[in-house]
Design an enzyme around this catalytic site. Structure first.
Site, PDB file in Angstrom:
ATOM      1  N   HIS A  12       0.913  -1.083  -0.068  1.00 31.21           N
ATOM      2  CA  HIS A  12      -0.063   0.018  -0.017  1.00 31.21           C
ATOM      3  C   HIS A  12       0.776   1.355   0.167  1.00 31.21           C
ATOM      4  CE1 HIS A  12      -0.141  -0.658   4.725  1.00 31.21           C
ATOM      5  NE2 HIS A  12       0.988   0.213   4.357  1.00 31.21           N
ATOM      6  N   HIS A  59      -1.611   4.641   9.730  1.00 32.11           N
ATOM      7  CA  HIS A  59      -0.214   5.149   9.903  1.00 32.11           C
ATOM      8  C   HIS A  59      -0.418   6.617  10.707  1.00 32.11           C
ATOM      9  CE1 HIS A  59      -0.086   2.475   6.516  1.00 32.11           C
ATOM     10  NE2 HIS A  59       1.151   2.318   6.631  1.00 32.11           N
ATOM     11  N   HIS A 193      10.089  -3.860   3.458  1.00 30.56           N
ATOM     12  CA  HIS A 193      10.713  -2.591   3.571  1.00 30.56           C
ATOM     13  C   HIS A 193      10.953  -2.100   4.923  1.00 30.56           C
ATOM     14  CE1 HIS A 193       6.195  -1.971   4.469  1.00 30.56           C
ATOM     15  NE2 HIS A 193       6.511  -0.696   4.550  1.00 30.56           N
ATOM     16  N   GLU A 240       3.980  -5.396   8.562  1.00 26.65           N
ATOM     17  CA  GLU A 240       2.903  -5.045   8.012  1.00 26.65           C
ATOM     18  C   GLU A 240       2.104  -6.594   7.420  1.00 26.65           C
ATOM     19  OE1 GLU A 240       2.782  -0.367   6.971  1.00 26.65           O
ATOM     20  OE2 GLU A 240       3.067  -1.995   5.151  1.00 26.65           O
TER      21      GLU A 240
HETATM   22  C1  DHB Z   1       6.389   3.235   2.171  1.00 22.57           C
HETATM   23  C2  DHB Z   1       5.612   2.126   2.480  1.00 22.57           C
HETATM   24  C3  DHB Z   1       4.601   1.839   3.275  1.00 22.57           C
HETATM   25  O1  DHB Z   1       4.034   0.721   3.367  1.00 22.57           O
HETATM   26  C4  DHB Z   1       4.326   2.799   3.853  1.00 22.57           C
HETATM   27  O2  DHB Z   1       3.204   2.855   4.905  1.00 22.57           O
HETATM   28  C5  DHB Z   1       4.725   4.211   4.001  1.00 22.57           C
HETATM   29  C6  DHB Z   1       5.843   4.599   3.025  1.00 22.57           C
HETATM   30  C7  DHB Z   1       7.301   3.708   1.302  1.00 22.57           C
HETATM   31  O3  DHB Z   1       8.011   2.787   0.623  1.00 22.57           O
HETATM   32  O4  DHB Z   1       7.663   4.893   0.954  1.00 22.57           O
HETATM   33 FE    FE Z   2       2.491   0.998   5.611  1.00 27.45          FE
END
Ligand code: DHB
Ligand code: FE
Length: 282
Positions: A12, A59, A193, A240
């Protein structure tokens, strides 16, 4: 009777929302990412789900450190897009399905999952970006949405096993709703990530693909992956992915994969996307 007919998993990343809103989905950077969602957009046009149970994490838009619900269900009539610093995304309001949502809330709570009930909130990229990826840019979202928010932001976050079991309970809740409804469940977030600290930018193609493999077929091995493995192998925000397990748990013992897409990088994140259908065991 309401039925869960498909489960969808998707990252997302907020940047994808920006690409949609600024008409950049076909450029060199975003083109290959969005190409992997074309199959699903066609699928959704054929399937026409009545309701999507959309598992996502907030978030720090609707919640902050004052209140951090572990599992929360949106029982409201509608939800506006949150302002995450650049103004609210120019997307339609998200229409809820209060009757089904209250039914699921009651069923889950009597099934001993102590859900937080939300009647009013704004929804951020965790929820609106997947809607854009699957439905494009309609004037109105073509399905009602029941937001199901999971805390994956502040420890302690729920275990993979608890998430899977919640999915199973959601499956039972939907099946006991008398109205004929085509319901999908989506799990969002991930894949690998890490947004900050010395390991920022960490991606793990191999681990992510193994995780996707584990959501297909009749294995439930993924429910036992420990938090520390997500963090070590996929970075701090890789946690996540426990939200994908809620989706998977709701599909029952066995699934078949209808569509699969993986692409790195997108912003700081690995894009993963699965469309699964529940299959009778055997
Ligand atoms: C990014 C990825 C995410 O899942 C998020 O919630 C906020 C930022 C990103 O890769 O920039
Ligand atoms: Fe996220």
């Amino acid at each position: 009777m309401a039925r869960i007919t498909a489960g969808i998993a998707s990252s997302h990343v907020p940047l994808l929302g920006m690409a949609v809103d600024q008409g950049k989905t076909g450029d060199d950077y975003f083109g290959p990412i969005f190409a992997g969602y074309e199959w699903t957009k066609d699928f959704e046009k054929q399937e026409k789900p009545d309701v999507v149970i959309l598992v996502y994490n907030d978030h720090a838009s609707a919640f902050d450190m004052k209140i951090v619900p572990t599992f929360a269900i949106g029982c409201g009539e509608s939800y506006k897009s949150a302002d995450e610093g650049f103004g609210p995304r120019p997307v339609p309001d998200v229409e809820g399905h209060p009757d089904l949502a209250w039914h699921i809330a009651q069923s889950l709570i009597l099934d001993e999952f102590d859900m937080t009930i939300i009647n009013e909130m704004e929804v951020d990229h965790g929820l609106t970006v997947p809607l854009s990826m699957m439905f494009g840019t309609p004037d109105e979202w073509p399905a009602r949405v029941i937001p199901l928010a999971v805390n994956v932001v502040t420890y302690p976050v729920p275990s993979g096993n608890r998430c899977w079991a919640l999915g199973e309970a959601i499956g039972r809740a939907v099946e006991s709703f008398p109205e004929d409804l085509n319901v999908q469940i989506w799990g969002t977030g991930g894949m690998s990530h890490q947004l900050q600290g010395p390991r920022a930018g960490l991606l793990n193609r191999e681990w992510d693909n193994k995780f996707m493999d584990l959501l297909i077929g009749d294995t439930d091995e993924a429910r036992w992956i420990e938090h520390i493995e997500y963090i070590r192998e996929t970075g701090t925000e890789g946690i996540e992915m426990v939200m994908w397990l809620i989706m998977r748990g709701a599909l029952g013992k066995k699934t078949r994969c209808l569509h699969r897409h993986y692409h790195i990088p997108c912003s700081n994140t690995a894009i993963g996307h699965l469309v699964l259908e529940p299959k009778p065991a055997g």
